[in-house]
Motif scaffolding. Structure first.
Motif, PDB file in Angstrom:
ATOM      1  N   ASP A  66       0.867  -0.860   0.122  1.00  0.00           N
ATOM      2  CA  ASP A  66       0.025  -0.016  -0.067  1.00  0.00           C
ATOM      3  C   ASP A  66       1.058   1.109   0.081  1.00  0.00           C
ATOM      4  OD1 ASP A  66      -1.876   2.112   0.313  1.00  0.00           O
ATOM      5  OD2 ASP A  66      -2.972   0.804   2.032  1.00  0.00           O
ATOM      6  N   PRO A  67       0.746   1.936  -1.119  1.00  0.00           N
ATOM      7  CA  PRO A  67       1.680   3.347  -1.045  1.00  0.00           C
ATOM      8  C   PRO A  67       1.267   4.247  -0.019  1.00  0.00           C
ATOM      9  CG  PRO A  67       0.065   3.111  -3.023  1.00  0.00           C
ATOM     10  CD  PRO A  67       0.188   1.916  -2.295  1.00  0.00           C
ATOM     11  N   GLU A  68       0.150   4.195   0.465  1.00  0.00           N
ATOM     12  CA  GLU A  68      -0.230   5.038   1.543  1.00  0.00           C
ATOM     13  C   GLU A  68       0.335   4.690   2.807  1.00  0.00           C
ATOM     14  OE1 GLU A  68      -2.306   7.668   1.466  1.00  0.00           O
ATOM     15  OE2 GLU A  68      -2.641   7.239  -0.821  1.00  0.00           O
ATOM     16  N   ASN A 126       7.655   5.601   2.929  1.00  0.00           N
ATOM     17  CA  ASN A 126       9.303   5.498   2.626  1.00  0.00           C
ATOM     18  C   ASN A 126      10.112   4.460   1.956  1.00  0.00           C
ATOM     19  OD1 ASN A 126       9.751   8.205   4.464  1.00  0.00           O
ATOM     20  ND2 ASN A 126       8.427   6.975   5.814  1.00  0.00           N
ATOM     21  N   LEU A 127       9.433   3.543   1.401  1.00  0.00           N
ATOM     22  CA  LEU A 127      10.129   2.578   0.883  1.00  0.00           C
ATOM     23  C   LEU A 127      10.694   2.892  -0.406  1.00  0.00           C
ATOM     24  CD1 LEU A 127      10.554  -0.778   1.265  1.00  0.00           C
ATOM     25  CD2 LEU A 127       8.509  -1.051  -0.437  1.00  0.00           C
ATOM     26  N   ILE A 174       2.969  -3.004  -7.998  1.00  0.00           N
ATOM     27  CA  ILE A 174       3.960  -2.457  -7.572  1.00  0.00           C
ATOM     28  C   ILE A 174       3.958  -0.697  -7.771  1.00  0.00           C
ATOM     29  CG2 ILE A 174       6.659  -2.073  -7.279  1.00  0.00           C
ATOM     30  CD1 ILE A 174       6.834  -5.090  -8.908  1.00  0.00           C
ATOM     31  N   SER A 175       2.973  -0.262  -7.347  1.00  0.00           N
ATOM     32  CA  SER A 175       2.699   1.181  -7.328  1.00  0.00           C
ATOM     33  C   SER A 175       3.255   2.090  -6.059  1.00  0.00           C
ATOM     34  CB  SER A 175       1.073   1.308  -7.405  1.00  0.00           C
ATOM     35  OG  SER A 175       0.682   2.595  -7.815  1.00  0.00           O
ATOM     36  N   LEU A 176       4.291   2.139  -5.969  1.00  0.00           N
ATOM     37  CA  LEU A 176       5.057   2.723  -4.882  1.00  0.00           C
ATOM     38  C   LEU A 176       5.693   4.024  -5.315  1.00  0.00           C
ATOM     39  CD1 LEU A 176       6.363  -0.486  -3.327  1.00  0.00           C
ATOM     40  CD2 LEU A 176       4.515   1.077  -2.219  1.00  0.00           C
ATOM     41  N   LEU A 235       5.977   5.246 -11.072  1.00  0.00           N
ATOM     42  CA  LEU A 235       7.423   5.281 -10.323  1.00  0.00           C
ATOM     43  C   LEU A 235       8.203   6.454 -10.922  1.00  0.00           C
ATOM     44  CD1 LEU A 235       7.830   1.548 -10.036  1.00  0.00           C
ATOM     45  CD2 LEU A 235       6.500   2.948  -8.770  1.00  0.00           C
ATOM     46  N   SER A 236       7.722   7.730 -10.537  1.00  0.00           N
ATOM     47  CA  SER A 236       8.561   8.619 -10.956  1.00  0.00           C
ATOM     48  C   SER A 236       9.970   9.176 -10.301  1.00  0.00           C
ATOM     49  CB  SER A 236       7.912  10.072 -10.909  1.00  0.00           C
ATOM     50  OG  SER A 236       7.145  10.313  -9.334  1.00  0.00           O
TER      51      SER A 236
END
Length: 343
Positions: free
Chosen positions: A174-176, A180-181, A197-199, A221-222
């Protein structure tokens, strides 16, 4: 630090990652795991004991208000442990290494709310699921039998290592929560898709030695600078987006890319400086290096060789010639349009 200095650091890191010892390590751990599975029923129950704790504890630090002290580091590696319940009595631990044991359950770790660093490689774990550990920054679960990526919710986690497990699909990251990953290690699994993999904060993603056939779902993934996709089954370079504006290093060694025209799909990656395509069918083409530089003007290194000034000059001439030919074709098409009298 400049982009060029960043690239030097990335290349140095990647050269280390690409050494032959990586393949040997994976093979050795796979043999170890198979051997462990064969004798698992014969393992004697071996709980963590006070004597082991005494031997493995180190790093005396202040706790709580600063008036008390406790040892905060434990190394209990390669002890044939099957049970670490004793850890529930050592709530001040911050660094724990329980690698190379026979553990199937890490639930006693849940009470270690001060934990900063956890290493549990080479056990018999089927899940990396734990309660939220508010200060955990580094977690390594490599070479276990983990089947999924669910239940990893630690808000300060910076680096997560799940190399050499049995993961087929990535889900639950979960990107929320994983805000910090920045490094995710998934080499040597059985992953079939990059979806999940939406981080957006991720900087380093290692997906070598999986079962990928294409890249998808990585558009957001900018901040990604390093993408490692060696030893997969990728045939097309679809899935790369200009939104991946930080990507500097891309390793696609030992895939199934045949058509040099696929390289045009990497043209929109503004910071791509190093590309590895060794052991792909397209790398056998005679104009392989030239075509790569024609398509990606800012590329500095292809495989392990840097481009020289004369390479760049020749590629620029080809680009200009292609541009002129395209413009001429457009002019011809325009001249051949049928005359349309005014209404």
């Amino acid at each position: 630090m400049s982009d060029e200095e960043d690239l030097d650091d990335i290349e140095a890191d990647q050269d280390d990652l690409e050494r032959e010892d990586d393949d040997k390590e994976m093979e050795e751990w796979e043999d170890y795991r198979k051997e462990g599975e064969e004798v698992s029923e014969e393992w004697m129950p071996t709980p963590l004991t006070e004597a082991m704790m005494k031997e493995g504890l180190s790093l005396l630090c202040k706790t709580g208000s600063g008036l008390a002290h406790a040892y905060v580091k434990l190394e209990a590696k390669d002890r044939d442990l099957t049970d670490i319940n004793l850890l529930r009595s050592y709530i001040h631990l911050r660094y724990v290494d329980v690698s190379e044991n026979h553990l199937t359950d890490l639930s006693p770790i849940n009470v270690l709310t001060h934990l900063l660093w956890l290493k549990a490689d080479g056990n018999q774990l089927r899940s990396a699921r734990l309660n939220e550990l508010p200060y955990l920054q580094i977690a390594s679960f490599s070479y276990n039998q983990i089947m999924d990526t669910e239940g990893i919710i630690h808000p300060r986690l910076v680096s997560l290592d799940l190399k050499g497990n049995r993961i087929h699909h990535v889900s639950g990251l979960d990107p929320e929560k994983l805000t910090n990953l920045h490094t995710l290690e998934l080499r040597g699994n059985q992953i079939e898709s990059t979806l999940g993999i939406s981080l957006p904060k991720l900087k380093n993603l290692f997906l070598a030695q999986n079962m990928l056939k294409k890249v998808e779902g990585l558009e957001n993934l900018s901040n990604l600078t390093t993408l490692h996709l060696r030893d997969n089954q990728i045939e097309t370079l679809d899935g790369f987006s200009k939104e991946m504006k930080s990507l500097q290093y891309l390793n696609l060694r030992s895939n199934m890319i045949t058509d040099l025209g696929e390289l045009a799909k990497l043209r929109d990656l503004p910071k791509l400086r190093a590309l590895v395509l060794l052991d792909n069918p397209c790398a056998d083409e005679t104009d392989y290096r030239q075509e790569a530089l024609v398509q990606m003007a800012y590329l500095e290194r292809l495989d392990k060789e840097f481009f020289e000034d004369e390479d760049r000059a020749e590629a620029e001439e080809i680009r200009q010639r292609l541009k002129e030919e395209q413009e001429q074709e457009q002019d011809v098409d325009h001249d051949m349009e049928p005359y349309q009298p005014p209404a």
